[in-house]
Design a protein around this motif. Sequence first.
Motif, mmCIF file in Angstrom:
data_model
loop_
_atom_site.group_PDB
_atom_site.id
_atom_site.type_symbol
_atom_site.label_atom_id
_atom_site.label_comp_id
_atom_site.label_asym_id
_atom_site.label_seq_id
_atom_site.Cartn_x
_atom_site.Cartn_y
_atom_site.Cartn_z
ATOM 1 N N ILE A 172 0.750 -1.136 -0.088
ATOM 2 C CA ILE A 172 0.057 0.018 0.197
ATOM 3 C C ILE A 172 0.892 1.129 -0.026
ATOM 4 N N ASN A 176 -4.141 5.445 2.297
ATOM 5 C CA ASN A 176 -4.412 5.338 3.681
ATOM 6 C C ASN A 176 -5.691 4.699 3.472
ATOM 7 N N PRO A 177 -6.048 3.561 3.361
ATOM 8 C CA PRO A 177 -7.385 2.914 3.491
ATOM 9 C C PRO A 177 -8.255 2.944 4.721
ATOM 10 N N GLY A 178 -7.350 2.764 5.668
ATOM 11 C CA GLY A 178 -7.854 2.957 7.274
ATOM 12 C C GLY A 178 -8.774 4.282 7.299
ATOM 13 N N ASN A 185 -10.878 -1.163 3.752
ATOM 14 C CA ASN A 185 -9.854 -1.550 5.003
ATOM 15 C C ASN A 185 -10.226 -2.643 5.959
ATOM 16 N N ARG A 190 -8.646 -6.266 5.588
ATOM 17 C CA ARG A 190 -8.417 -6.931 7.224
ATOM 18 C C ARG A 190 -8.541 -8.578 7.050
ATOM 19 N N GLN A 201 3.532 -1.151 4.141
ATOM 20 C CA GLN A 201 2.643 0.435 3.649
ATOM 21 C C GLN A 201 3.981 1.184 3.469
ATOM 22 N N LYS A 208 -4.153 5.531 10.366
ATOM 23 C CA LYS A 208 -5.014 4.428 10.596
ATOM 24 C C LYS A 208 -4.710 3.377 10.131
ATOM 25 N N THR A 209 -4.234 3.352 8.960
ATOM 26 C CA THR A 209 -3.980 1.972 8.298
ATOM 27 C C THR A 209 -2.807 1.352 9.054
ATOM 28 N N THR A 210 -1.976 2.200 9.606
ATOM 29 C CA THR A 210 -0.620 1.678 10.511
ATOM 30 C C THR A 210 -1.485 0.896 11.591
ATOM 31 N N SER A 212 -4.523 0.069 12.066
ATOM 32 C CA SER A 212 -5.444 -0.902 11.995
ATOM 33 C C SER A 212 -4.850 -2.601 11.941
ATOM 34 N N HIS A 223 6.042 -0.635 7.856
ATOM 35 C CA HIS A 223 5.809 0.548 7.511
ATOM 36 C C HIS A 223 7.264 1.093 7.095
#
Length: 699
Positions: A172, A176-178, A185, A190, A201, A208-210, A212, A223
């Motif tokens: 990704i 930031n899909p979260g 996401n 998930r 990432q 929020k993606t990080t 989640s 990341h």
Amino acid sequence: MSAEDDEPVNTICPYCGVGCGIKVNQGDDPGDVNFMPWGEAPVNEGRVCIKGGAATQVVDHEDRLTEPLIREDGEFREATWEEAYSRIVSEMEGIRDEHGPDAMGFFGSSKTMNEENYLLQKIARRYGTNNVDNCTRMCHASTVWALRTSLGAGAMTNSMADLEESADVLWIQGANPGEQHPIANSQYFRQAVLEGATVIQVDPHANKTTRSFEIDETERHMHLQLNPGADIPLLNVVLKTILERHEEEPDAGWIDEGFIEERTEGFEDLKETLEDFDKEAAAEEAGVPLEDIELAAEKYAMANNAAIFTGMGMSQHTCGVDNVQNEINLALITGNLGKPGTGVNPLRGQNNVQGTSDVGAMPNVLPGYQLVDDDEARESVEDVWGFEVPDEPGLTNVEISHEAGRSVKGLYVMGENPIMSEPDGNEVEERLRSLDFMVAQDIFMTETAELADVVLPATTWAERGGTVTNTDRRVQRMRGAEKVHENTKHDLDILMEVGSRLFSEDEFRFDDVEAVFEELREVCPIYHGMTYDALGETGIQWPCYEEGDEGDQYLYADSFDTESGLGQIEGVRHQPPAEVPDEEYPLILTTARLEEHYNTGTMSRRSPTLSRQHPENFVDVHPNDAEEYGIEDGDMVTLRSRRGEIEVKAQVTEDIKEGVVWTTPHFAASSANRLTNDVLDERAKIPEYKAAAADIAVT
Ligand code: SF4
């Protein structure tokens, strides 16, 4: 529409590109509409995020535009529709007579439906100009360019549904899909992770993606927190690592030699580009330890199926096309295309951001991405429309704004707010003030509509029907409840009236929205096999060339849609952002959106549930920078660039890299776009929102 019998209607969330189905429940009065889950919805099976659940809150908002407005002596006055239409027609005819058709610009919108954007671009072409564009230019024009030229179609190669069964790695980058695609996401990504997929990432911001996937806290996920604008160096390290390891272990599967041989061209060019490439220097440029990038390269290359998801962190750069080309290079050399759980997949931001371009609201293409300068394609559309279309690409929306008051004298804006959505908003505002004439068609008095000469009150998404196309190419039907305000009109009815008055009833009067879709599919090969009946409740993923086709969950199973049928590999080299830090502006400003707000905030700032979460803007500052500038968490700070300044609250956090500040575009007075740079990617003409030189000080 079943509002007549008081049954809830199945429709699509008006916010992000995931395309979640929701129900709108019609109460006793027209304004009495509320949200209900739609359990059988094809994309989301009833789940929604905070925006989807709050979507109906703005339908009956007290700020709704309810009557047409005309500017007289500098002030708006209420007008009849007849007065508004007459003024529009006489001003547009006057501009064309005096300055020629290219003196008008037309802005479509991904907040409006396929049929509406189709009719708007048809009006522009009938007027005699290709100066028509939409907000896709701002988010993924570079992605569309790279995907279209190197693979064939400017869209997600795969589907969200592919992932959960098949993907081993989710790469990704700049997305930031979260935050921005919450149901993608929490549902699809998930599920893939629960099935064992690894997330890599690549983003300057922990977000929020990080959180989640607890990416920073596990060894499995990674990341890579790179510097804004350093995506090419980082991906070149990945590519170089894969090529080096393949040399060392030719049978280990680092690259897919069969796929490269049979289905691609340009591999030698990539190898040449990377021949003298210095990985250490590039990793330093990216601001990420070399061994971390090498490990990420290994995880991607060794996966059976690896899917790339790409967002505006990649596309919104002067090198946006090259950024995405490098993702395509990675997928092609590892054979990660043409099968489930793979691909290069742009996550699109608005509920109709794919469709607005599909239907031709762009200056260089007609419906179905047929180039305006391709004689055969253009003539096939002209045969259906019955008039000639200009054969030169028109101006993009940022170019139209730059030319406002210069070569462009008039502007027709449907559902857009360029003063806040375009970079260098102060300059955009000045330019739009210098137009001879502007029409704004919207549901609220936006910052842009404030400057218009005629403002037309449109109905909201919940009050009308049509189709929208989500991020994975799924064309879905929206259905409306009752109209809240009697004197508002559907966008499509307004456009039919304007087109009929400017040109002819034969060309622009349709019985209903379905009749417009029928004409659209006649001129749009990728939609040709779709009918309203076939779309039903589940929709169809294009391409759908013939009636009965079920559409494609993933593209390029057998060949690419390029001239040679081969995927195009092309080595790219680092180009730094147009503005880099210097003594006067020593920080890098980057921008992104929040889950609880939507683009320029026209709707989300008026939603009590959403605005309560984030009532004001803020800027993320790294603790070391905060110390250097004497900033405490919660201080009001002035953020400056060469184009303006805004006052925002500081949030001191290690989420952002040292030397970088991060803020959002959602709030009128403090929009990040008062500061962003309007320099463009040369080919795709997308602005460089993601990197500008900035300075900060306590207010
Ligand atoms: Fe709407 Fe997107 Fe949220 Fe789904 S994920 S409910 S489409 S904003």
